[in-house]
Design a protein around this motif. Structure first.
Motif, PDB file in Angstrom:
ATOM      1  N   SER A  89       0.842  -1.204   0.000  1.00 26.01           N
ATOM      2  CA  SER A  89       0.000   0.000   0.000  1.00 26.01           C
ATOM      3  C   SER A  89       0.869   1.243   0.000  1.00 26.01           C
ATOM      4  O   SER A  89       2.083   1.180   0.209  1.00 26.01           O
ATOM      5  CB  SER A  89      -0.900   0.013   1.236  1.00 26.01           C
ATOM      6  N   GLU A  94      -2.507   4.145   4.218  1.00 22.83           N
ATOM      7  CA  GLU A  94      -3.493   3.741   3.215  1.00 22.83           C
ATOM      8  C   GLU A  94      -4.069   2.365   3.557  1.00 22.83           C
ATOM      9  O   GLU A  94      -5.261   2.116   3.366  1.00 22.83           O
ATOM     10  CB  GLU A  94      -2.890   3.715   1.804  1.00 22.83           C
ATOM     11  N   MET A  95      -3.222   1.479   4.066  1.00 19.90           N
ATOM     12  CA  MET A  95      -3.705   0.133   4.401  1.00 19.90           C
ATOM     13  C   MET A  95      -4.815   0.211   5.449  1.00 19.90           C
ATOM     14  O   MET A  95      -5.790  -0.538   5.387  1.00 19.90           O
ATOM     15  CB  MET A  95      -2.548  -0.723   4.916  1.00 19.90           C
ATOM     16  N   ARG A 251      -8.748  -1.535  -3.320  1.00 16.82           N
ATOM     17  CA  ARG A 251      -7.463  -0.853  -3.506  1.00 16.82           C
ATOM     18  C   ARG A 251      -7.454  -0.087  -4.830  1.00 16.82           C
ATOM     19  O   ARG A 251      -7.835  -0.641  -5.859  1.00 16.82           O
ATOM     20  CB  ARG A 251      -6.356  -1.912  -3.509  1.00 16.82           C
ATOM     21  N   ASN A 255      -1.865   2.051  -6.527  1.00 19.21           N
ATOM     22  CA  ASN A 255      -1.685   2.741  -5.242  1.00 19.21           C
ATOM     23  C   ASN A 255      -0.232   2.902  -4.818  1.00 19.21           C
ATOM     24  O   ASN A 255       0.099   3.868  -4.131  1.00 19.21           O
ATOM     25  CB  ASN A 255      -2.490   2.029  -4.137  1.00 19.21           C
TER      26      ASN A 255
END
Ligand SMILES: *Cc1c(COP(=O)(O)O)cnc(C)c1O
Length: 358
Positions: A89, A94-95, A251, A255
């Motif tokens: 990520s 972001e994860m 996702r 990304n």
């Protein structure tokens, strides 16, 4: 005015550590020591810098590999896990968002600690989840307290080890006893952003294998901290393939950018750099603790690359006064300050200026 979703009305935009350039401009200073965001004081590995330059020379006109294949293969080899148990990520931040997006329904119950990484609560709130924030004990995560709030309705539990911003650590045996008591259909996100800095042998060494015994666990890591890639955004997690597949559904296709993918691979290979950063951290953290204790300040035990401590002044006052003197620390609620461990000269400047402020 057009109204946003009601879930986001209570969210306050994230307050990052103050940028060096802002402080230079505001106070007319040239030398600034930024010890506010747990960044790597050694910068970035030379090998990584070379790899990035080489990549840029070839142009950045081509989209990234959307599957981050080489990076994930490297992470799989590095952790001894399968390729399909790993997802990358744009930073662990972001994860956190992706996991919340994949798994949280409005009204789902989420449990975490009151004093922990704020992105967990924001990501959960954005999805409309109902949060239970459990008070800490002496600024350490209270696993017993978390368990009291966990039941069949609990969808997700966020656990940070070592914890940010307190630095506290959960020993492996306590963590596993905690996992044992969590319903199998409750997801546990186990965040190890600072794992490489830990020196206590009771820390879980092989957490990447937790997913064999606890298929509901997601082990989250980042290359932002000891690997020195915070500016590029590269994080990953290890989980059962079905979880990886679900995160993959939400996702964004590209990304992890090309430089982050390139740098990630090389950074993992440069373990000499990691060892150097860790050695400095261990030695300098001991020195800072000594100095803070000599000033009769209350400190909290840390296994990360920062220290939480308390003064008798408000944290905003200490923050402002330190800033005028060219040292940026992170003010926390009340009288608490979090300071990142830097290079010896940065830490000396921090202690010297703290003395003058207090
Ligand atoms: C810094 C940090 C992260 C996020 O790191 P990224 O830079 O987004 O990879 C995640 N969790 C904790 C606890 C952190 O302190």
């Amino acid at each position: 005015m057009i109204k946003p979703r009601k879930e986001i009305e209570s969210i306050i935009p994230y307050q990052p550590g103050k940028p060096i350039s802002d402080v230079q401009r505001e106070f007319g200073l040239t030398t600034i020591y930024k010890l506010a965001s747990n960044e790597n004081p050694f910068g970035t590995s030379e090998k990584v810098k070379e790899a990035i330059k080489d990549y840029v020379d070839g142009g950045v006109n081509i989209y990234p590999d959307g599957n981050a294949t080489t990076l994930r293969e490297t992470l799989a080899a590095f952790t001894g896990r399968d390729f399909n148990e790993i997802i990358a990520s744009s930073g662990a931040d972001e994860m956190i968002e992706l996991i919340a997006r994949a798994y949280l329904n409005p009204g789902d119950e989420v449990v975490t600690s009151q004093w922990t990484f704020s992105r967990y609560t924001d990501a959960s709130t954005i999805m409309g989840a109902k949060l239970h924030l459990v008070p800490t004990k002496e600024y350490a995560i209270d696993l017993g307290g978390l368990l009291e709030k966990i039941n069949e309705r609990t969808r997700l539990v966020w656990v940070c080890n070592p914890n940010n911003p307190t630095g506290s650590m959960i020993a492996e045996k306590d963590l596993l006893a905690f996992f044992d008591r969590i319903p199998k259909d409750t997801l546990i996100v186990y965040d190890e952003a600072y794992r490489e800095y830990v020196t206590d042998p009771a820390y879980p060494q092989n957490s990447q294998n937790f997913i064999d015994t606890y298929p509901n666990v997601i082990v989250m890591r980042t290359l932002s901290k000891i690997y020195g890639l915070a500016g590029l955004r590269c994080g990953f997690c290890i989980a059962q393939p079905d979880i990886i597949e679900n995160i993959n559904r939400v996702r964004p296709p590209f990304n992890v950018n090309v430089l982050a993918q390139t740098a990630g691979v090389v950074a993992l290979e440069d373990q000499d750099f990691v060892a150097k950063v860790k050695a400095n951290n261990t030695e300098q953290m001991a020195w800072i603790y000594e100095q803070l204790h000599a000033m009769n300040l209350k400190t909290y035990p840390s296994q990360a690359n920062f220290i939480l401590f308390e003064t008798d002044k408000s944290s905003s006052e200490v923050f402002n006064e330190m800033q005028k003197r060219g040292v940026i620390v992170r003010p926390m609620p009340g009288k608490l300050i979090r300071v990142s461990i830097g290079l010896p000269e940065e830490n000396q400047a921090f202690i010297e200026q703290l003395k003058s402020v207090l």
